[in-house]
Scaffold this active site. Sequence first.
Site, PDB file in Angstrom:
ATOM      1  N   SER A  40      52.729  50.846  32.685  1.00 42.20           N
ATOM      2  CA  SER A  40      51.656  50.965  33.979  1.00 42.20           C
ATOM      3  C   SER A  40      51.530  52.480  34.677  1.00 42.20           C
ATOM      4  O   SER A  40      50.987  51.897  35.658  1.00 42.20           O
ATOM      5  CB  SER A  40      51.576  49.714  34.930  1.00 42.20           C
ATOM      6  OG  SER A  40      52.696  49.578  34.999  1.00 42.20           O
ATOM      7  N   HIS A  95      47.414  47.153  29.763  1.00 39.79           N
ATOM      8  CA  HIS A  95      46.595  49.063  29.880  1.00 39.79           C
ATOM      9  C   HIS A  95      45.866  48.908  28.378  1.00 39.79           C
ATOM     10  O   HIS A  95      45.788  50.404  28.658  1.00 39.79           O
ATOM     11  CB  HIS A  95      47.170  49.618  30.749  1.00 39.79           C
ATOM     12  CG  HIS A  95      47.775  49.042  31.610  1.00 39.79           C
ATOM     13  ND1 HIS A  95      46.543  49.588  32.890  1.00 39.79           N
ATOM     14  CD2 HIS A  95      49.046  48.344  32.381  1.00 39.79           C
ATOM     15  CE1 HIS A  95      47.124  48.760  33.887  1.00 39.79           C
ATOM     16  NE2 HIS A  95      48.456  48.650  33.882  1.00 39.79           N
ATOM     17  N   LYS A 110      41.337  43.531  33.179  1.00 43.78           N
ATOM     18  CA  LYS A 110      41.786  45.657  33.140  1.00 43.78           C
ATOM     19  C   LYS A 110      40.701  46.287  32.307  1.00 43.78           C
ATOM     20  O   LYS A 110      39.437  45.608  32.483  1.00 43.78           O
ATOM     21  CB  LYS A 110      42.953  46.016  32.806  1.00 43.78           C
ATOM     22  CG  LYS A 110      43.900  45.267  33.671  1.00 43.78           C
ATOM     23  CD  LYS A 110      45.156  46.094  33.272  1.00 43.78           C
ATOM     24  CE  LYS A 110      46.319  45.350  33.820  1.00 43.78           C
ATOM     25  NZ  LYS A 110      46.466  45.216  35.191  1.00 43.78           N
TER      26      LYS A 110
END
Length: 624
Positions: free
Chosen positions: A415, A443, A473
């Site tokens: 990240s 991610h 996300k």
Amino acid sequence: MRASRGGEHVSGAERIVSESAVPRTLASLAKRALTHSKGKPDFINLKVEEPGEVVRLAALPVTTNATSSAEEGRRLFAELLSAAGVSRAEEIMGMFSGSYSMRGAMLVDADTLERLEPDRARGVRATRMDSDSPCGDVSGKNHFAEALVLATKVANAPGIVGEICVSDDPDYVTGYVASKGLGYQRVTVVKEMGDPRGGRIFLYRGPRERVAETIRFLERQTVLVEVPQPSPAAGRTLSGDLSADLAEIESAGLSRRCRVLASETGPTAVVDGEELVVLSSNDYLDLARDERVVQAAANAVRRWGAGTGGSRLTTGTQPPHVALERRIAEFKRVEAAVLYATGYMANVGVLTALAGKGDVVLSDELNHASIIDGCRLSGAEVLVYRHADMDDLRGKLAECSGFRRRIAVSDGVFSMDGDLLDLPSFLEVCRAGGAYSVVDEAHATGVVGATGRGLAERFGCASPDVVVGTLSKALGSDGGFACGSAVLSEYLRNKSRPFIFSTAPGCGAVAAADAALAVLEAEPWRVERLRENVAFFAGELSRRGVSVAASESAILPIAVGDERRAVAASEELRRRGFLVPAIRYPTVAKGAARLRAAVMSSHDRLCLSAAAAAVAEALVVGEA
Ligand code: WAQ
Ligand code: MG
């Protein structure tokens, strides 16, 4: 306890405890030696001794002085010494570097500045002392508590008029000046982060023939320091207590606050009345405000209610939950998925369910905090391997015999660095080493692989045993998940405490994530567009002399180093209309602060180009 490697000192500590606490204390001290940041010792000496006559002393009163630079800290040191009645404070500060290589402290005549200790290479060591209430676990160093005990003993030694101290630990920048009159004066910053130089000076005033008595007291007299137990009743308030800690956080350039974005989430946002380009959102595909996603959430809230009123195992499972779990499993091309309230909960939930006492978890050193916390909470033995270093993982796995279960866990996209796990190698090392694989695709989902399905798609390989992910996300919603085999999901529903004991996510968020997955499947061009934007932005940065590594994720870290410089650069970018956060310790290592740019599929080229120019200029401003 004294620990060394190749004859070099690594760690030392002593405790005064009751007989019954001796075994536990020895174990704790051995652990302290074996896990020291200076490295593994090859020799540990544990010695148990009767304390003899014990003198009790009240701890010096403590004052915390916040400074913001080493220079300011040193200046304050000199001022405090003068206040203690030492007239040649500046010259004494000048002698300080002479104590850096010593195991003990310099003993210096406060007026003539003569050195008084018989062995000048070793110095004088204050020993045989402890707090009257040492906390049970002494396996780690508590700089402040240990220094307060030492300073109290030293200040009470005959003839001693003052002491100055800077830690030799590279990541500890707080030091102190102490005397009976001044008390214990902490100075929050007295050296640069990363500097391994530290030392101590004891200042003596009195006749030469009494020096031996002072040294005897310091080295031979057993002292128990009575540290007042902080209690609200003693006139302390929680706010007062916390303010002192906050002042330290502030002075180290590490304070944080929430910024209010007075607009819907997207590639731009209104902050304090100003429109800024957002280069920090994880809503990579701009789906959080997508009409179809928003509509699905609104409809679901109307149809199913705003909240669920219970955990998944009580009232909290409605048709949207079941539908979303099915869709996630299909999207990730695995058998089944389990929803969690957040991605953080998903990591904690998976690791604590799969691993426990008697198991071992191998974890990449740059894994996300939620993985680290999951490892800690699991109660399993945790071995941290070097970042992305599959040889290190293999080697550590080879050493892990005698455990019930071995689990290797890694971020899929790291990240704070934006780099990808080499999944085929990871799976191969896990297979060869008999470990189950857990990969967090927080991610990676919606970002990595031709259609955003993650690392297995990107590498054309099998899926790990467990894939963890988030809906918050690239999917623009809220919540997390874990997926894999049907058995895994049934097991998690039975064993995973964050799943069992959290209220189920509301149907608004669930339906939004479902709709976002539908959009993603129908419009894979968004993933492609994101990739092009990342490559374009990286190109624009390099063209302007800002070095960035090629990224297969949406995350581009821009290295700065110093915490305050990173914050200054981020503030400068903010003035220029760009929101690019500074990432600092504890999110990344101390001294490895950076700007972290996150690109979205909907950023336009002009914007990205202007942002790259602003970054280049802000870095120069941050340097000044
Ligand atoms: N006696 C005399 N000198 C010592 C001793 C001792 N027992 N232990 C260490 N020193 C000397 C030695 O030269 C070290 O290099 C130097 O002091 C620093 O020792 O309120 O961690 O153990 O938060 O690294 C200050 C806490 C922490 C400030 C001090 O010292 C706060 C610290 P370290
Ligand atoms: Mg030290």
